[in-house]
Design a protein around this motif. Structure first.
Motif, PDB file in Angstrom:
ATOM      1  N   MET A 192      -9.948   8.711   7.867  1.00 54.17           N
ATOM      2  CA  MET A 192      -8.540   8.330   7.900  1.00 54.17           C
ATOM      3  C   MET A 192      -7.730   9.514   7.401  1.00 54.17           C
ATOM      4  O   MET A 192      -8.034  10.080   6.350  1.00 54.17           O
ATOM      5  N   LYS A 193      -6.713   9.893   8.163  1.00 58.24           N
ATOM      6  CA  LYS A 193      -5.827  10.959   7.756  1.00 58.24           C
ATOM      7  C   LYS A 193      -4.743  10.408   6.837  1.00 58.24           C
ATOM      8  O   LYS A 193      -4.357   9.241   6.940  1.00 58.24           O
ATOM      9  N   ALA A 194      -4.246  11.240   5.948  1.00 58.69           N
ATOM     10  CA  ALA A 194      -3.165  10.821   5.061  1.00 58.69           C
ATOM     11  C   ALA A 194      -2.028  10.211   5.879  1.00 58.69           C
ATOM     12  O   ALA A 194      -1.600  10.790   6.877  1.00 58.69           O
ATOM     13  N   GLY A 195      -1.573   9.040   5.475  1.00 58.53           N
ATOM     14  CA  GLY A 195      -0.509   8.350   6.187  1.00 58.53           C
ATOM     15  C   GLY A 195      -0.988   7.327   7.188  1.00 58.53           C
ATOM     16  O   GLY A 195      -0.199   6.542   7.704  1.00 58.53           O
ATOM     17  N   ALA A 196      -2.308   7.325   7.487  1.00 58.22           N
ATOM     18  CA  ALA A 196      -2.880   6.244   8.291  1.00 58.22           C
ATOM     19  C   ALA A 196      -3.006   5.006   7.406  1.00 58.22           C
ATOM     20  O   ALA A 196      -3.106   5.103   6.176  1.00 58.22           O
ATOM     21  N   ALA A 197      -3.007   3.839   8.033  1.00 53.98           N
ATOM     22  CA  ALA A 197      -3.087   2.601   7.254  1.00 53.98           C
ATOM     23  C   ALA A 197      -3.834   1.530   8.022  1.00 53.98           C
ATOM     24  O   ALA A 197      -3.743   1.458   9.253  1.00 53.98           O
ATOM     25  N   THR A 198      -4.564   0.729   7.293  1.00 54.19           N
ATOM     26  CA  THR A 198      -5.088  -0.512   7.846  1.00 54.19           C
ATOM     27  C   THR A 198      -4.162  -1.640   7.424  1.00 54.19           C
ATOM     28  O   THR A 198      -3.548  -1.599   6.351  1.00 54.19           O
ATOM     29  N   PHE A 199      -4.075  -2.635   8.289  1.00 59.06           N
ATOM     30  CA  PHE A 199      -3.385  -3.880   7.978  1.00 59.06           C
ATOM     31  C   PHE A 199      -4.409  -4.990   8.150  1.00 59.06           C
ATOM     32  O   PHE A 199      -5.114  -5.033   9.169  1.00 59.06           O
ATOM     33  N   HIS A 200      -4.527  -5.879   7.170  1.00 54.55           N
ATOM     34  CA  HIS A 200      -5.481  -6.977   7.315  1.00 54.55           C
ATOM     35  C   HIS A 200      -4.920  -8.276   6.754  1.00 54.55           C
ATOM     36  O   HIS A 200      -4.119  -8.286   5.813  1.00 54.55           O
ATOM     37  N   SER A 201      -5.364  -9.356   7.358  1.00 51.99           N
ATOM     38  CA  SER A 201      -4.939 -10.697   6.957  1.00 51.99           C
ATOM     39  C   SER A 201      -5.466 -11.035   5.573  1.00 51.99           C
ATOM     40  O   SER A 201      -6.535 -10.558   5.156  1.00 51.99           O
ATOM     41  N   GLY A 202      -4.737 -11.901   4.881  1.00 53.15           N
ATOM     42  CA  GLY A 202      -5.184 -12.355   3.572  1.00 53.15           C
ATOM     43  C   GLY A 202      -6.509 -13.076   3.584  1.00 53.15           C
ATOM     44  O   GLY A 202      -7.179 -13.163   2.545  1.00 53.15           O
ATOM     45  N   TRP A 203      -6.925 -13.605   4.738  1.00 48.26           N
ATOM     46  CA  TRP A 203      -8.199 -14.316   4.845  1.00 48.26           C
ATOM     47  C   TRP A 203      -9.335 -13.438   5.356  1.00 48.26           C
ATOM     48  O   TRP A 203     -10.492 -13.872   5.354  1.00 48.26           O
ATOM     49  N   THR A 204      -9.041 -12.227   5.808  1.00 51.68           N
ATOM     50  CA  THR A 204     -10.079 -11.386   6.394  1.00 51.68           C
ATOM     51  C   THR A 204     -11.051 -10.905   5.331  1.00 51.68           C
ATOM     52  O   THR A 204     -10.654 -10.278   4.340  1.00 51.68           O
ATOM     53  N   LEU A 205     -12.315 -11.179   5.527  1.00 47.12           N
ATOM     54  CA  LEU A 205     -13.341 -10.696   4.606  1.00 47.12           C
ATOM     55  C   LEU A 205     -13.460  -9.181   4.717  1.00 47.12           C
ATOM     56  O   LEU A 205     -13.545  -8.633   5.822  1.00 47.12           O
ATOM     57  N   HIS A 206     -13.480  -8.527   3.572  1.00 39.97           N
ATOM     58  CA  HIS A 206     -13.601  -7.077   3.576  1.00 39.97           C
ATOM     59  C   HIS A 206     -14.248  -6.592   2.289  1.00 39.97           C
ATOM     60  O   HIS A 206     -14.310  -7.308   1.283  1.00 39.97           O
ATOM     61  N   SER A 207     -14.725  -5.359   2.350  1.00 43.60           N
ATOM     62  CA  SER A 207     -15.388  -4.723   1.216  1.00 43.60           C
ATOM     63  C   SER A 207     -15.209  -3.221   1.377  1.00 43.60           C
ATOM     64  O   SER A 207     -14.568  -2.754   2.327  1.00 43.60           O
ATOM     65  N   ALA A 208     -15.789  -2.461   0.468  1.00 42.48           N
ATOM     66  CA  ALA A 208     -15.788  -1.000   0.606  1.00 42.48           C
ATOM     67  C   ALA A 208     -17.022  -0.444  -0.094  1.00 42.48           C
ATOM     68  O   ALA A 208     -17.441  -0.978  -1.123  1.00 42.48           O
TER      69      ALA A 208
END
Length: 265
Positions: A192-208
């Motif tokens: 991801m380049k600086a200034g790129a963004a993900t948008f995700h729903s409050g219900w979307t399962l995610h981790s890192a």
């Protein structure tokens, strides 16, 4: 001013978001515009961060990131960023809402050597009686997967609330098993380049994953919900705490609209 300009979001991108519960958008903020906001966010995080323990002395949640909230109230430059119509209008369109209100902002800085971010649902914490919630997660530097880009379970937002499972070792075990059992497709940005963004729903399962690099992963988030939403039942301690912090003076059934929740887009 760039933060007030329109982002060219396509109908196909909206459909993709609504299908998957997340999307990666490039150049949400041009990289050459990032430095003053990055500096202001970093300064505010440094001023407000109370974490002094070594990574080895923290629990899983504490190793995941340094978390600092509502920076916009502390710094005028950060306020420009958080209140940006450019970001909020993306959020509103992706949610399918007439307008987007601010819930709160938070910086999530994953330190060099920082640990996993366990699988979780953001809206577990939010006392909002709507499915139209969304988080913008913007990187303030060029990063790659080894630094901890978000990993999403595509389509998991359609499951709705999965229960009282706060982010923890237990959420990592339970929700990872759920993701595997249901066979959701996993998606994670390699870079991801600086200034790129993900948008995700409050219900979307995610981790890192952990940050295995020698550099800080600086990410700034802004959380929005659909204008007209009401306060939900305060059915776990985290929602009570969130109501007290981000929707002060409200009770279940009230409009979710306080001085901390301006209509932005």
């Amino acid at each position: 001013m760039l933060l007030e300009t329109h982002y060219p979001l396509t109908d196909d991108q909206v459909k993709q978001y609504q299908r998957d519960g997340h999307i990666l958008l490039e150049n949400v903020l041009d990289a050459d515009r990032i430095p003053p906001y990055k500096e202001a966010i970093e300064q505010t995080v440094a001023q407000r961060n109370k974490e002094t323990r070594a990574l080895k002395d923290r629990d899983t949640y504490g190793k995941a990131f340094l978390q600092t909230t509502n920076l916009w109230e502390r710094n005028g430059v950060v306020k420009e960023f958080v209140m940006a119509r450019r970001f909020a209008s993306i959020a509103a369109r992706l949610m399918g809402a007439e307008g987007a209100r601010l819930y709160h902002d938070q910086a999530l800085f994953k330190e060099a050597g920082g640990g996993i971010t366990p699988w979780h649902q953001d809206q577990h914490y939010w006392p909002l009686a709507t499915n139209k919630t969304i988080t913008m997660w913007m990187t303030l530097a060029d990063i790659d997967a080894d630094m901890g880009t978000l990993r999403f379970a595509s389509g998991s937002h359609a499951e709705g609330y999965l229960g009282d499972i706060p982010i923890s070792d237990e959420s990592e075990t339970q929700l990872r098993a759920f993701v595997e059992r249901r066979g959701f497709k996993l998606q994670q940005a390699d870079v991801m380049k600086a200034g790129a963004a993900t948008f995700h729903s409050g219900w979307t399962l995610h981790s890192a994953p952990p940050n295995s690099s020698g550099q800080m992963r600086p990410a700034m988030t802004v959380i929005y919900y659909a204008d007209g939403a009401r306060v939900s039942a305060l059915d776990n301690k985290h929602r009570v705490n969130d109501r007290d912090h981000w929707l002060p003076g409200t009770k279940p059934g009230d409009l979710a609209a306080t001085r901390l929740n301006p209509l932005l887009g």
